[in-house]
Write an enzyme that holds these catalytic residues in place. Sequence first.
Site, short mmCIF file in Angstrom:
data_model
loop_
_atom_site.label_atom_id
_atom_site.label_comp_id
_atom_site.label_asym_id
_atom_site.label_seq_id
_atom_site.Cartn_x
_atom_site.Cartn_y
_atom_site.Cartn_z
NE ARG A 114 -61.57 56.62 -103.32
CZ ARG A 114 -61.60 56.54 -104.66
NH1 ARG A 114 -61.64 55.34 -105.24
NH2 ARG A 114 -61.61 57.63 -105.39
CE LYS A 136 -54.48 58.58 -83.55
NZ LYS A 136 -53.87 59.52 -82.61
CD GLU A 178 -46.22 55.33 -76.57
OE1 GLU A 178 -47.24 55.17 -75.87
OE2 GLU A 178 -46.07 56.27 -77.36
CE LYS A 220 -52.52 52.41 -79.96
NZ LYS A 220 -51.28 52.82 -80.65
CD GLU A 230 -57.14 60.99 -81.80
OE1 GLU A 230 -57.26 62.12 -82.30
OE2 GLU A 230 -56.04 60.52 -81.47
NE ARG A 240 -56.47 55.87 -81.67
CZ ARG A 240 -56.37 54.88 -82.54
NH1 ARG A 240 -57.45 54.33 -83.04
NH2 ARG A 240 -55.20 54.45 -82.94
CG ASN A 244 -52.12 61.61 -78.65
OD1 ASN A 244 -53.03 61.98 -79.36
ND2 ASN A 244 -51.11 60.91 -79.13
CG HIS A 247 -47.83 61.04 -77.36
ND1 HIS A 247 -47.84 60.30 -76.20
CD2 HIS A 247 -47.56 60.16 -78.36
CE1 HIS A 247 -47.59 59.03 -76.49
NE2 HIS A 247 -47.40 58.93 -77.78
CG HIS A 251 -45.79 63.97 -81.11
ND1 HIS A 251 -47.11 63.77 -81.47
CD2 HIS A 251 -45.23 62.73 -81.09
CE1 HIS A 251 -47.33 62.48 -81.65
NE2 HIS A 251 -46.20 61.83 -81.42
CG HIS A 263 -42.45 57.86 -80.00
ND1 HIS A 263 -43.07 59.09 -80.18
CD2 HIS A 263 -43.40 57.04 -79.46
CE1 HIS A 263 -44.33 59.01 -79.80
NE2 HIS A 263 -44.56 57.78 -79.35
#
Length: 361
Positions: A114, A136, A178, A220, A230, A240, A244, A247, A251, A263
């Site tokens: 965990r 993330k 980015e 960032k 988020e 947050r 994106n 994206h 994506h 990417h």
Amino acid sequence: MSTTITVAGPAPYDVVVGDGDLDRLPGLLGDGVSRVAVVHPAGLAAAPVLAFLGDYDVLDLPIPDGESAKTAATAAACWEALGAAGFTRSDAVVTYGGGATTDLGGFVAATWLRGVRVVHVPTTLLAMVDAAVGGKTGINTGAGKNLVGSFHEPAGVLCDLATLETLPRAELVAGLGEVVKCGFIADPAILEIVEGTDPAELTSGSAALRELVERAVRVKAGVVAADLKEAGGVGGHPGREVLNYGHTLGHAIERTEDYRIRHGEAVAIGCVYAAEVAGRSGLLVPDVVERHRTAFGRVGLPTTYAGAPFDTLLAAMRIDKKARGNLLRFVVLHDLATPAVLAGPDEGVLRAAYAAIGGHA
């Protein structure tokens, strides 16, 4: 000299940007660690980081290269290896590689017992300014990219610009996708640097590239410190989700292309598309829409796409993490550094915007 950027929040950590600073790795790992698992692409030798881990019991965990590593099967193989080596909560994971390695290795660290400590040592520009910062983690499924994952902040991030010396030029350029995105959503000085610098001079050892990396990391860091998971921003800011930007379509393109497109290239196309959507929705003036084309295009990134019918991409976009039920949501701009969320845009606008970037029905 190195620059240290602290990411604030419940578990603050440092992002170190420097040149030849891999010796900082043990300090970022912290006290009490005896075992370290080094997750790295099989095609990238881990020797540079292993040279500074002589005081630890090291478990070498090579994984497939690129997005092909981000599967449940690869994560399970890593878990089995950690179990066989007796990894405990006081041990740590080090990722050494690009964004896919950071995502997969971070996910393994987040889910083993965990959550165990992880330090990211990104070796691509894309990973330095994107995947390594923010906590993330994720893997891909047949339905889409990063749909399975967890938030797990690292104990530290070590961006050694010397590792970019052998990075293929196409990968460096892709990473700038980015970086330029950060200029549009938060720091227009990034755009001024890009527009005022000969692209050929943006190399691993250049002062301009270092400033771009530091500025993108600061963007960032500021965003994730204010909205780690988020939950949403304040005053109309997307929180947050602003990261994106570009994206939603990006994506979808990656999935449609089976991740054969880089990417950063997909994000560049997606940002130009989002600008067209905003412009056609009456939110963004034509000059800023066009600036998307010129800024991304200046560094050699694509700004058009016609690789799939719009309906194929629309189906992929509906699985985007920002979607709510059947409602598509796009991060858009009202102006430079003035982001917002556009929910439920007219499908006619989306189709027209796709046509504007060279797409077809």
